[in-house]
Design an enzyme around this catalytic site. Structure first.
Site, mmCIF file in Angstrom:
data_model
loop_
_atom_site.group_PDB
_atom_site.id
_atom_site.type_symbol
_atom_site.label_atom_id
_atom_site.label_comp_id
_atom_site.label_asym_id
_atom_site.label_seq_id
_atom_site.Cartn_x
_atom_site.Cartn_y
_atom_site.Cartn_z
ATOM 1 N N SER A 213 0.835 -1.200 0.000
ATOM 2 C CA SER A 213 0.000 0.000 0.000
ATOM 3 C C SER A 213 0.869 1.249 0.000
ATOM 4 O O SER A 213 1.969 1.249 0.581
ATOM 5 C CB SER A 213 -0.877 -0.028 1.254
ATOM 6 O OG SER A 213 -1.527 1.197 1.439
ATOM 7 N N LYS B 49 1.786 -3.867 6.649
ATOM 8 C CA LYS B 49 2.284 -3.830 5.265
ATOM 9 C C LYS B 49 3.802 -3.628 5.261
ATOM 10 O O LYS B 49 4.514 -4.249 4.483
ATOM 11 C CB LYS B 49 1.580 -2.722 4.475
ATOM 12 C CG LYS B 49 0.095 -2.973 4.264
ATOM 13 C CD LYS B 49 -0.173 -4.256 3.477
ATOM 14 C CE LYS B 49 -1.632 -4.609 3.367
ATOM 15 N NZ LYS B 49 -1.894 -5.968 2.874
ATOM 16 N N TYR C 113 -2.475 -1.426 10.961
ATOM 17 C CA TYR C 113 -2.684 -1.937 9.596
ATOM 18 C C TYR C 113 -1.505 -1.569 8.703
ATOM 19 O O TYR C 113 -0.911 -2.420 8.030
ATOM 20 C CB TYR C 113 -3.985 -1.391 8.991
ATOM 21 C CG TYR C 113 -4.044 -1.628 7.496
ATOM 22 C CD1 TYR C 113 -4.298 -2.900 6.991
ATOM 23 C CD2 TYR C 113 -3.775 -0.601 6.583
ATOM 24 C CE1 TYR C 113 -4.294 -3.126 5.613
ATOM 25 C CE2 TYR C 113 -3.768 -0.824 5.225
ATOM 26 C CZ TYR C 113 -4.033 -2.084 4.739
ATOM 27 O OH TYR C 113 -4.011 -2.323 3.392
HETATM 28 P P1 NAD Z 1 -11.173 -7.450 0.915
HETATM 29 O O1 NAD Z 1 -11.420 -7.469 2.382
HETATM 30 O O2 NAD Z 1 -12.301 -7.157 0.011
HETATM 31 O O3 NAD Z 1 -10.495 -8.826 0.462
HETATM 32 C C1 NAD Z 1 -9.665 -9.589 1.310
HETATM 33 C C2 NAD Z 1 -10.144 -11.020 1.235
HETATM 34 O O4 NAD Z 1 -9.279 -11.840 2.042
HETATM 35 C C3 NAD Z 1 -11.558 -11.203 1.773
HETATM 36 O O5 NAD Z 1 -12.334 -11.962 0.859
HETATM 37 C C4 NAD Z 1 -11.359 -11.947 3.105
HETATM 38 O O6 NAD Z 1 -12.463 -12.801 3.372
HETATM 39 C C5 NAD Z 1 -10.079 -12.711 2.826
HETATM 40 N N1 NAD Z 1 -9.277 -13.046 4.016
HETATM 41 C C6 NAD Z 1 -8.880 -12.210 5.014
HETATM 42 N N2 NAD Z 1 -8.158 -12.886 5.926
HETATM 43 C C7 NAD Z 1 -8.090 -14.168 5.498
HETATM 44 C C8 NAD Z 1 -7.483 -15.360 6.015
HETATM 45 N N3 NAD Z 1 -6.822 -15.352 7.169
HETATM 46 N N4 NAD Z 1 -7.615 -16.509 5.313
HETATM 47 C C9 NAD Z 1 -8.295 -16.536 4.126
HETATM 48 N N5 NAD Z 1 -8.897 -15.450 3.605
HETATM 49 C C10 NAD Z 1 -8.786 -14.282 4.285
HETATM 50 O O7 NAD Z 1 -9.971 -6.384 0.681
HETATM 51 P P2 NAD Z 1 -9.414 -5.759 -0.665
HETATM 52 O O8 NAD Z 1 -9.798 -4.331 -0.696
HETATM 53 O O9 NAD Z 1 -9.732 -6.634 -1.795
HETATM 54 O O10 NAD Z 1 -7.853 -5.800 -0.347
HETATM 55 C C11 NAD Z 1 -7.039 -6.876 -0.760
HETATM 56 C C12 NAD Z 1 -5.616 -6.631 -0.284
HETATM 57 O O11 NAD Z 1 -5.159 -5.381 -0.789
HETATM 58 C C13 NAD Z 1 -5.448 -6.563 1.221
HETATM 59 O O12 NAD Z 1 -4.211 -7.157 1.549
HETATM 60 C C14 NAD Z 1 -5.407 -5.086 1.491
HETATM 61 O O13 NAD Z 1 -4.690 -4.793 2.670
HETATM 62 C C15 NAD Z 1 -4.648 -4.591 0.274
HETATM 63 N N6 NAD Z 1 -4.889 -3.177 -0.039
HETATM 64 C C16 NAD Z 1 -6.164 -2.727 -0.197
HETATM 65 C C17 NAD Z 1 -6.386 -1.391 -0.482
HETATM 66 C C18 NAD Z 1 -7.783 -0.854 -0.607
HETATM 67 O O14 NAD Z 1 -7.964 0.351 -0.529
HETATM 68 N N7 NAD Z 1 -8.798 -1.693 -0.840
HETATM 69 C C19 NAD Z 1 -5.298 -0.513 -0.631
HETATM 70 C C20 NAD Z 1 -4.002 -1.016 -0.482
HETATM 71 C C21 NAD Z 1 -3.803 -2.358 -0.179
HETATM 72 C C1 WQD Z 2 -9.607 9.344 0.748
HETATM 73 C C2 WQD Z 2 -9.798 10.835 1.003
HETATM 74 C C3 WQD Z 2 -10.188 11.366 3.311
HETATM 75 C C4 WQD Z 2 -14.036 9.404 3.728
HETATM 76 C C5 WQD Z 2 -7.056 4.388 3.099
HETATM 77 C C6 WQD Z 2 -5.989 3.656 3.843
HETATM 78 C C7 WQD Z 2 -4.942 3.154 2.899
HETATM 79 C C8 WQD Z 2 -5.556 2.342 1.784
HETATM 80 C C9 WQD Z 2 -6.675 3.067 1.126
HETATM 81 C C10 WQD Z 2 -5.517 0.024 2.349
HETATM 82 C C11 WQD Z 2 -9.071 11.319 2.268
HETATM 83 C C12 WQD Z 2 -11.383 11.714 2.479
HETATM 84 C C13 WQD Z 2 -12.842 9.881 3.219
HETATM 85 C C14 WQD Z 2 -15.061 10.331 4.048
HETATM 86 C C15 WQD Z 2 -13.649 12.131 3.325
HETATM 87 N N1 WQD Z 2 -6.120 1.124 2.253
HETATM 88 N N2 WQD Z 2 -12.654 11.225 3.032
HETATM 89 N N3 WQD Z 2 -14.824 11.646 3.828
HETATM 90 O O1 WQD Z 2 -7.366 7.442 3.720
HETATM 91 O O2 WQD Z 2 -6.349 7.726 1.413
HETATM 92 O O3 WQD Z 2 -6.466 5.498 2.435
HETATM 93 O O4 WQD Z 2 -7.610 3.518 2.106
HETATM 94 O O5 WQD Z 2 -4.363 -0.205 2.211
HETATM 95 O O6 WQD Z 2 -4.029 2.403 3.635
HETATM 96 O O7 WQD Z 2 -5.414 4.533 4.791
HETATM 97 O O8 WQD Z 2 -8.556 6.548 1.644
HETATM 98 O O9 WQD Z 2 -10.894 6.542 0.882
HETATM 99 O O10 WQD Z 2 -10.430 6.656 3.360
HETATM 100 O O11 WQD Z 2 -9.928 8.642 1.936
HETATM 101 O O12 WQD Z 2 -13.480 13.344 3.158
HETATM 102 O O13 WQD Z 2 -16.144 9.963 4.539
HETATM 103 O O14 WQD Z 2 -11.193 11.082 1.240
HETATM 104 O O15 WQD Z 2 -9.977 12.313 4.320
HETATM 105 O O16 WQD Z 2 -8.607 12.599 2.029
HETATM 106 P P1 WQD Z 2 -7.162 6.912 2.384
HETATM 107 P P2 WQD Z 2 -10.033 7.014 1.980
#
Ligand code: NAD
Ligand code: WQD
Length: 341
Positions: A125, A154, A150
């Site tokens: 991330s 990472k 969290y």
């Molecule tokens: P998500 O929660 O939709 O998907 C994660 C999946 O993993 C889910 O289906 C959950 O049931 C499964 N899971 C969790 N723990 C498990 C375990 N112990 N065993 C088996 N399955 C398990 O999340 P996402 O948004 O698809 O994110 C996927 C990955 O990307 C995560 O590692 C997340 O940290 C990373 N990521 C997400 C974002 C974002 O904004 N969505 C941003 C950066 C990184």
């Molecule tokens: C985006 C912008 C908020 C909600 C997070 C995690 C990051 C990654 C992605 C997993 C920011 C603003 C949000 C609301 C708002 N996840 N906002 N009102 O914070 O950039 O990142 O999700 O890895 O690790 O920290 O994403 O979508 O929460 O926010 O004004 O109700 O929207 O302040 O500027 P963020 P976000």
């Protein structure tokens, strides 16, 4: 190629499964459904025409994880999505996050060594950069102290992977995602936030459809053109495609080193108000929002330098912000019409 996708029933995982299938790969999924719904597998089949093999168990369980690898041979790569991802919850329940996100990764890496699975793509991330000093941020920018457990999982995960890669036999690519939003154009799969969403895009669509009364915009006193915070939003389908090229790069021996990291963003920064205006423009709706104070832990602005990913992976994000916001809205409407998801 035969590819294992952990967390493949989840948001980014399900879109990646579809893109892997589109590229002709065979996909196996492991998921424990802790943050997803098994019905998604049928939706994947509706899109691609192929039902992936799915096993439901918890990757925290080493015995079950080993058992999986004793039964499935010839896996060439693993895309490891399975993790918990709610920043706020991780502050409340740090051990839940450290246990799930780190133990699952350790079990996957141990099985890769034991069962000779050579290639790993890891979901990292942009949170590892904190507030970067130089924008756009490049992959060699310093990793900053994590703002949440969290985020720390990472950072620690990247270190665990690096140390394991050094022991030989495994190659890895960490993809550092910026802000994934949007949904598949079919509106058959998308994000399924449980409870009140923390992230901007699902909060916008839930407000527009009437589940939430009003969106709070967290701060308009940042040092940005309109005062609201800036992020690099990326369409989830573009992000999914980056995983396909990353795993193919390793399998086809094109990696330049055994552990590579790539920024996966568009390179464009958009403010919160610009996202709202895009949503209003593409949907023709008026969004109910108000400006409130800043959210603790938020950075002011971050967006990716994507040169390394563009040149090395031969991958580039293609979809515009308007395509992202419109697809998110189409998904919200589809979700509202379904009771089974
Ligand atoms: P998500 O929660 O939709 O998907 C994660 C999946 O993993 C889910 O289906 C959950 O049931 C499964 N899971 C969790 N723990 C498990 C375990 N112990 N065993 C088996 N399955 C398990 O999340 P996402 O948004 O698809 O994110 C996927 C990955 O990307 C995560 O590692 C997340 O940290 C990373 N990521 C997400 C974002 C974002 O904004 N969505 C941003 C950066 C990184
Ligand atoms: C985006 C912008 C908020 C909600 C997070 C995690 C990051 C990654 C992605 C997993 C920011 C603003 C949000 C609301 C708002 N996840 N906002 N009102 O914070 O950039 O990142 O999700 O890895 O690790 O920290 O994403 O979508 O929460 O926010 O004004 O109700 O929207 O302040 O500027 P963020 P976000």
């Amino acid at each position: 190629m035969k590819i294992l996708v952990t967390g493949g029933v989840g948001y980014i995982g399900s879109h990646t499964v579809v893109e892997l299938q589109n590229a002709g790969h065979e996909v196996l999924i492991v998921d424990n459904l802790s943050n997803s719904n098994i019905e998604v597998v049928n939706q994947i089949e509706k899109i691609s025409g192929i039902k992936p093999l799915v096993e439901i168990f918890d990757l925290e369980d080493l015995l079950l994880t080993r058992d999986f690898f004793t039964r499935h041979h010839g896996i060439e790569g693993i895309i490891h999505f399975a993790a918990f991802k709610a920043v706020g919850e991780s502050v409340e329940h740090p051990l839940k996050y450290y246990r799930n996100n780190l133990v699952s990764l350790i079990n996957i890496l141990a099985c890769m060594k034991e069962f000779n699975v050579p290639n790993l793509v890891f979901s990292s991330s942009c949170t590892v950069y904190g507030q970067p000093e130089i924008l756009p941020v490049t992959e060699d920018a310093p990793v900053q102290k994590a703002m949440s457990p969290y985020g720390n999982t990472k950072q620690i995960s990247e270190e665990i992977i690096l140390d394991t890669v050094h022991t030989g036999g495994i190659k890895a690519i960490a993809l550092r995602y910026f802000n994934p939003i949007g949904a598949h154009e079919s509106a058959l799969i998308g994000e399924l936030p449980l409870g009140v969403p923390n992230n901007l895009m699902p909060f916008i669509t839930q407000t527009a459809i009437g589940i939430r009364k009003e969106l709070s915009v967290f701060g308009n006193d940042y040092n940005t053109p309109d005062g609201t915070a800036i992020r690099d939003y990326i369409h989830v389908v573009d992000l999914a495609k980056a995983h396909v090229v990353a795993v193919e790069r390793m399998v086809n021996q094109r990696s330049k080193s055994d552990f590579e990291m790539f920024n996966v963003g568009t390179g464009n920064g958009f403010s919160v108000l610009e996202v709202i205006h895009s949503f209003e423009r593409t949907t023709g709706m008026k969004l109910n929002y108000k400006i409130v104070g800043r959210r603790a832990g938020d950075v002011e602005k971050v967006y990716a330098d994507t040169k390394f990913a563009n040149e090395e992976l031969g991958w580039k994000a293609e979809k515009s912000l308007d395509e992202m916001t419109l697809s998110a809205w189409n998904w919200e409407k589809a979700l509202n019409n379904k009771s089974n998801l």
